[in-house]
Structure formats: C-alpha cells, structure tokens
Design a protein around this motif. Sequence first.
Motif, PDB file in Angstrom:
ATOM      1  N   ALA A  45       0.824  -1.212   0.000  1.00 45.62           N
ATOM      2  CA  ALA A  45       0.000   0.000   0.000  1.00 45.62           C
ATOM      3  C   ALA A  45       0.850   1.251   0.000  1.00 45.62           C
ATOM      4  N   MET A  46       2.072   1.158   0.491  1.00 49.85           N
ATOM      5  CA  MET A  46       2.985   2.299   0.525  1.00 49.85           C
ATOM      6  C   MET A  46       3.803   2.424  -0.748  1.00 49.85           C
ATOM      7  N   GLY A  47       3.485   1.630  -1.774  1.00 54.20           N
ATOM      8  CA  GLY A  47       4.144   1.780  -3.064  1.00 54.20           C
ATOM      9  C   GLY A  47       5.395   0.956  -3.247  1.00 54.20           C
ATOM     10  N   HIS A  48       5.681   0.066  -2.298  1.00 58.19           N
ATOM     11  CA  HIS A  48       6.877  -0.753  -2.426  1.00 58.19           C
ATOM     12  C   HIS A  48       6.596  -1.965  -3.310  1.00 58.19           C
ATOM     13  N   GLY A  49       7.565  -2.840  -3.431  1.00 56.72           N
ATOM     14  CA  GLY A  49       7.495  -3.937  -4.388  1.00 56.72           C
ATOM     15  C   GLY A  49       6.234  -4.781  -4.273  1.00 56.72           C
ATOM     16  N   SER A  50       5.702  -5.173  -5.412  1.00 54.46           N
ATOM     17  CA  SER A  50       4.503  -6.014  -5.446  1.00 54.46           C
ATOM     18  C   SER A  50       4.677  -7.102  -6.499  1.00 54.46           C
ATOM     19  N   ASP A  51       3.802  -8.107  -6.394  1.00 56.06           N
ATOM     20  CA  ASP A  51       3.864  -9.252  -7.322  1.00 56.06           C
ATOM     21  C   ASP A  51       2.464  -9.818  -7.483  1.00 56.06           C
ATOM     22  N   ARG A  52       2.137 -10.278  -8.683  1.00 52.60           N
ATOM     23  CA  ARG A  52       0.808 -10.873  -8.884  1.00 52.60           C
ATOM     24  C   ARG A  52       0.594 -12.094  -7.996  1.00 52.60           C
ATOM     25  N   ALA A  53       1.686 -12.721  -7.564  1.00 50.29           N
ATOM     26  CA  ALA A  53       1.565 -13.889  -6.681  1.00 50.29           C
ATOM     27  C   ALA A  53       0.946 -13.509  -5.341  1.00 50.29           C
ATOM     28  N   MET A  54       0.934 -12.198  -5.022  1.00 51.32           N
ATOM     29  CA  MET A  54       0.329 -11.744  -3.770  1.00 51.32           C
ATOM     30  C   MET A  54      -1.202 -11.764  -3.828  1.00 51.32           C
ATOM     31  N   ILE A  55      -1.775 -11.877  -5.027  1.00 48.87           N
ATOM     32  CA  ILE A  55      -3.237 -11.925  -5.176  1.00 48.87           C
ATOM     33  C   ILE A  55      -3.721 -13.294  -4.705  1.00 48.87           C
ATOM     34  N   ARG A  56      -4.727 -13.296  -3.858  1.00 54.97           N
ATOM     35  CA  ARG A  56      -5.244 -14.537  -3.286  1.00 54.97           C
ATOM     36  C   ARG A  56      -5.713 -15.483  -4.391  1.00 54.97           C
ATOM     37  N   ALA A  57      -5.436 -16.717  -4.213  1.00 57.53           N
ATOM     38  CA  ALA A  57      -5.791 -17.735  -5.223  1.00 57.53           C
ATOM     39  C   ALA A  57      -7.284 -17.674  -5.551  1.00 57.53           C
ATOM     40  N   GLY A  58      -7.575 -17.696  -6.836  1.00 53.91           N
ATOM     41  CA  GLY A  58      -8.957 -17.685  -7.285  1.00 53.91           C
ATOM     42  C   GLY A  58      -9.552 -16.301  -7.450  1.00 53.91           C
ATOM     43  N   GLN A  59      -8.785 -15.254  -7.145  1.00 52.28           N
ATOM     44  CA  GLN A  59      -9.295 -13.882  -7.247  1.00 52.28           C
ATOM     45  C   GLN A  59      -8.591 -13.140  -8.382  1.00 52.28           C
ATOM     46  N   ASP A  60      -9.284 -12.132  -8.917  1.00 51.88           N
ATOM     47  CA  ASP A  60      -8.727 -11.377 -10.045  1.00 51.88           C
ATOM     48  C   ASP A  60      -7.871 -10.198  -9.602  1.00 51.88           C
ATOM     49  N   GLN A  61      -8.117  -9.713  -8.394  1.00 50.56           N
ATOM     50  CA  GLN A  61      -7.332  -8.577  -7.930  1.00 50.56           C
ATOM     51  C   GLN A  61      -7.271  -8.555  -6.411  1.00 50.56           C
ATOM     52  N   SER A  62      -6.315  -7.791  -5.923  1.00 46.97           N
ATOM     53  CA  SER A  62      -6.140  -7.612  -4.484  1.00 46.97           C
ATOM     54  C   SER A  62      -6.060  -6.118  -4.201  1.00 46.97           C
ATOM     55  N   THR A  63      -6.666  -5.683  -3.097  1.00 44.44           N
ATOM     56  CA  THR A  63      -6.685  -4.261  -2.745  1.00 44.44           C
ATOM     57  C   THR A  63      -6.215  -4.080  -1.309  1.00 44.44           C
ATOM     58  N   VAL A  64      -5.313  -3.097  -1.139  1.00 45.25           N
ATOM     59  CA  VAL A  64      -4.864  -2.735   0.201  1.00 45.25           C
ATOM     60  C   VAL A  64      -4.960  -1.222   0.334  1.00 45.25           C
ATOM     61  N   ALA A  65      -5.640  -0.755   1.377  1.00 41.72           N
ATOM     62  CA  ALA A  65      -5.784   0.689   1.610  1.00 41.72           C
ATOM     63  C   ALA A  65      -5.443   0.994   3.053  1.00 41.72           C
TER      64      ALA A  65
END
Length: 560
Positions: A45-65
Amino acid sequence: MILSLSIRDFVLIDRLDIEPGSGFTALTGETGAGKSIILDALSVAMGHGSDRAMIRAGQDQSTVAVEFSPPVNHPVWAALIESGIDASPDETLTLKRVLRRAGPARAFLNDQPVSAALLSEIGDLLVEIHGQHAASSLMKPSSHRRLLDLFAGNETLLDACASAYGLMAEASAKREELEVEHAKAIEQRDWLSEAVDELSGLGPREGEAAQLTERRTLLMQSERVTEAVREAEAVLDESGVEDALARAARATDRICRLPGFEASEDALPVAARAAAEAVERALIETREAANAIGQLERLVHHDSAELDSAEARLFALRAAGRKHNCDPDLLPDMLVSLSERLDLVEAGEDALKAARKAEASARADWHQAAGKLSDARKAAASRLEKAIARELKPLKLGRSVIRVSISPLAEGEGGPNGIDRVEFDAETNPGAGFGPLRKIASGGELARVSLALKCALAEAGSALTLIFDEADQGVGGAVAAAIGERLISLGQSRQVFAITHSPQVAASAAAQWLVEKGAGGSRIRGLDDSSRQEEIARMLSGAEVTAEARAAAGRLLEGA
C-alpha cells in the motif's frame, strides 16, 4: 498515525479491517499465521514492491488501503502540494494499491491515480518499517545526513547554508550571463565599431525619414503646381472677368443712385440694391482669387537641387534601415543600442571583474556557512555514536560499533545542504571492518540495530508510525525485556507495531493483537486481559499451555 488498514484478497487474507490505536501494539501468533503477510500488505500500500503472486488464489485482484491522520505541520502535506495532489490537513490521507492479475498494478492517493514511485515517497514520510526484509530510512545512506542534522538540531545552520548557496548560485548565473554576452560582443567588435561609426556619421534624427518623405513628395509635384497656377492666371486675364464685373458694378451703382431709389422699400429699388451688392461681392472675391493665385505662384518653385538632396538623404536612411533590419526612423535607437554593445566590449571586462568578485565573495560566504554546518555535524556525530552505543549493549549488540562517518563531497557536489557526505557504518565484530549497515548486520540483528538507532535519534524523522519485524529474533530474557522497554519509550510519541515471538516484548505492549489462520484465511483480533494472558502463556510453553505458563504470563503482564 494509521487510522485504519483494509486488506482484500491478499495472499492468505480474504478480508481484513484493522483500526489500530496509538502507542505500542504487539502482533503475535503462531509461525505461518500471517503476521508478516499483514506487513507485506502495508508495504504494498505504501508503493513498495509487489507481485501478482500476492493476489489470493482464485481472485482477479487484491486491494490494500491504509488511512492516515498526519498533523497539520507534517512534511507530507508540503510533499503532496509539490506533487500536485489535492489534499487537505483538515481531512485524512488514504494510500491505496490495487494489484490486478490482468494488467499492471494501480496506485492511488485519496482516490487520485498516482505513480508507485510517488506513493512510495509519500508512504516513507508516514511509516518506517524496520526488519530483515525492509530497507527503512535508517538503512538508506541517502537519509543519514538528514537524520544527523535532525539529531543535532542544525535547522538554523541549514537555513543559513541554503541561503548562502542560493546567493552564490545567483552570482554564478550573473557572471555566466556576462561572460556569454561579453564573448559575443568581442566576436562582433569590428562590426560594431564600423556600424557605430557609420551611423554616427549619418547622424539620423528622430522622425527624419518621415519628414523627408513628405518633403520629397511636395518637391516632386512643384512643376505641376506651377503649370496649374499659370493656367489659372491666364484664364483670369484672358476672360476679362474683373473688368466686366467692374463695369457691371458701376452700372448697378447708377441704378441705386437714381432719384427715389436710395431709401425706397419698393420692390424695384430693393432688387436694384441687392443686385449691386451681389456684383460688388463677386468683384471683391474675384480680386481675392487673383491675389491668392499670385501668392501661390510666389510660394511654389521647382528646386531640383533641394529635391536631389532630400532624395539622397532619404535613400541613405532607408539603406541604413535595411542594413540594420529596422525602420529608418528607429535608426537613432539602433545607434544607441549598438553604442551600448560596443561599450560592453570596451568596458565589459570591468563588469566581468566585478561579477567574478561578487561570485567569489558569495562562494566564500557559502563555504563559511557550510564549514560551520560541518563542524556542528562532526560534534553531533560523536554524541550520536555514544548514544547509539548506550542502546546497543542492552540489545545484545555490545560487540557492534556504529560509526557516523563524515567525509567531504567532491568538488562541485556541494549544495544547499553543505559539503558533507554522511553515512552510518557498522562493525558487528571487532576487527571485522566497517561496512554499510544493511550489508553488515544479519537478519536478526538488523531490526535491533534499527531499534537502537531509532531510540538514539529520538525525535528525528517524520514517520509517526514505526513497525519492527521480529526485532527479538534469537534473543530472550533480559534482551527481550530491553527491547520491550525501548518499544514502550518510542510508543509514547509515536504509533509503534512490533511483530514478535517474545512473551516479554508482547507483555510490555499497551495492546496486543493475535493473528491466526482459519478456514477462510488469516484473521486478526484484539485481545483482552484474559486472552492476552492465555496467548503469552502459549508463547512461553508452546503447544500445551500449562498452569505454570499462565502464572508466568500473569507475572509478565503485571510487571509491564
């Protein structure tokens, strides 16, 4: 501080909403429960490194606020304004990141799309993460000078150095501008001298070309005017109109003098007098016309020499105007401009000498201000090293040495912040040699080193939320208690979170959250006093919680 953290479909977490309070909060739970996942989500959420592997299995997107409430005087507001982000200190500030399985990740500040780089810049002003996998500002050499200045209270010296540097930069820019102009003027010296001599010899006067144009036009028409005047005189002479009018005047005058006509108001006498007056007027106007034509003849004359002179002068002015690409009537201004440029060549060296002298003086003032700032940094570096050393020993880092190295920047690298390069170096074992903090300290040591640095630096840094990831790794007993004491101290002025496996650290927290894994993924819940005792007892005894463990947990909580 963080007001709320909302996580959706991130790794093992399907849905998680947290509203932390102020002070020191401990996050505990069994290994693999998802404590570090929450930290990873916050980092995303603070703009640091991300990866699609962080998206929960079976979901199209992940959101952190994550929602913050920085105080009005926090530097984050100035950074937002500078970046063109619409935000007000009267409202909260929300950082959000959306990871998408199809397409790039998106970043938002108060629902306004931004780059991940800007999100990271803003996030680093609000949160510091200290751990073996997190490069906090304490670990970044680029921030070490700023931290030392904050520790030393060098704000006044920094302002003086920045002001002196600004004046020096202005003086340098002025000198460079004069050098460019002077170089151009020297290249054109011969042409300028010739042009000034030529225009001075020509001696153009303001509005002269317009006056000559008008005069030349009149002179060119003088022959035609003379012919017309002579024709008018001939017509008047040949027609005998004046003689005819004179005879008519005398005849009508005789009628008016007949007996009974002079005073009579009868129609005939009145008509006679009107006729006499009309003829008299015509005679007078005819004579005036003849006189006017005679005056015109005396005024008009064809002077070929004057015409030639006016044309020669006008053509010379026009030629000079074409040469200098200006209106002939502006030649006097052009002469002034060229003369000034020539003066710059001839007297420009004096102006350059003055500009170079002013620059040297401004540079000396800046070096003096930078020197005072360097002296203050060196004095503060010694105090900071001692303060860090006092913090390291209780944290089982007594063999480690943190050195605050100050070295001069290369020539030309100095700026508004002075002439120093500041770096925090570490030697974890005597004789091993110093090196960058992040490379020298091991994973378990890194968070403790950060904790020691943070305690020694006290109020330095803008982040009001601090997160320590397993600062107690590999230690226990008195060292864990010392870690807890320092986290409590930091929590008095900041919001502090610690992911911990140490019962001593957990017991010292003002609040404790338990992270546990369930069928739907990781969950987090706040613990009351009874639940805290049970969780700390688990941390003490392991899988089977004994009465002795509960009693020990109670004592830890009572002593905290």
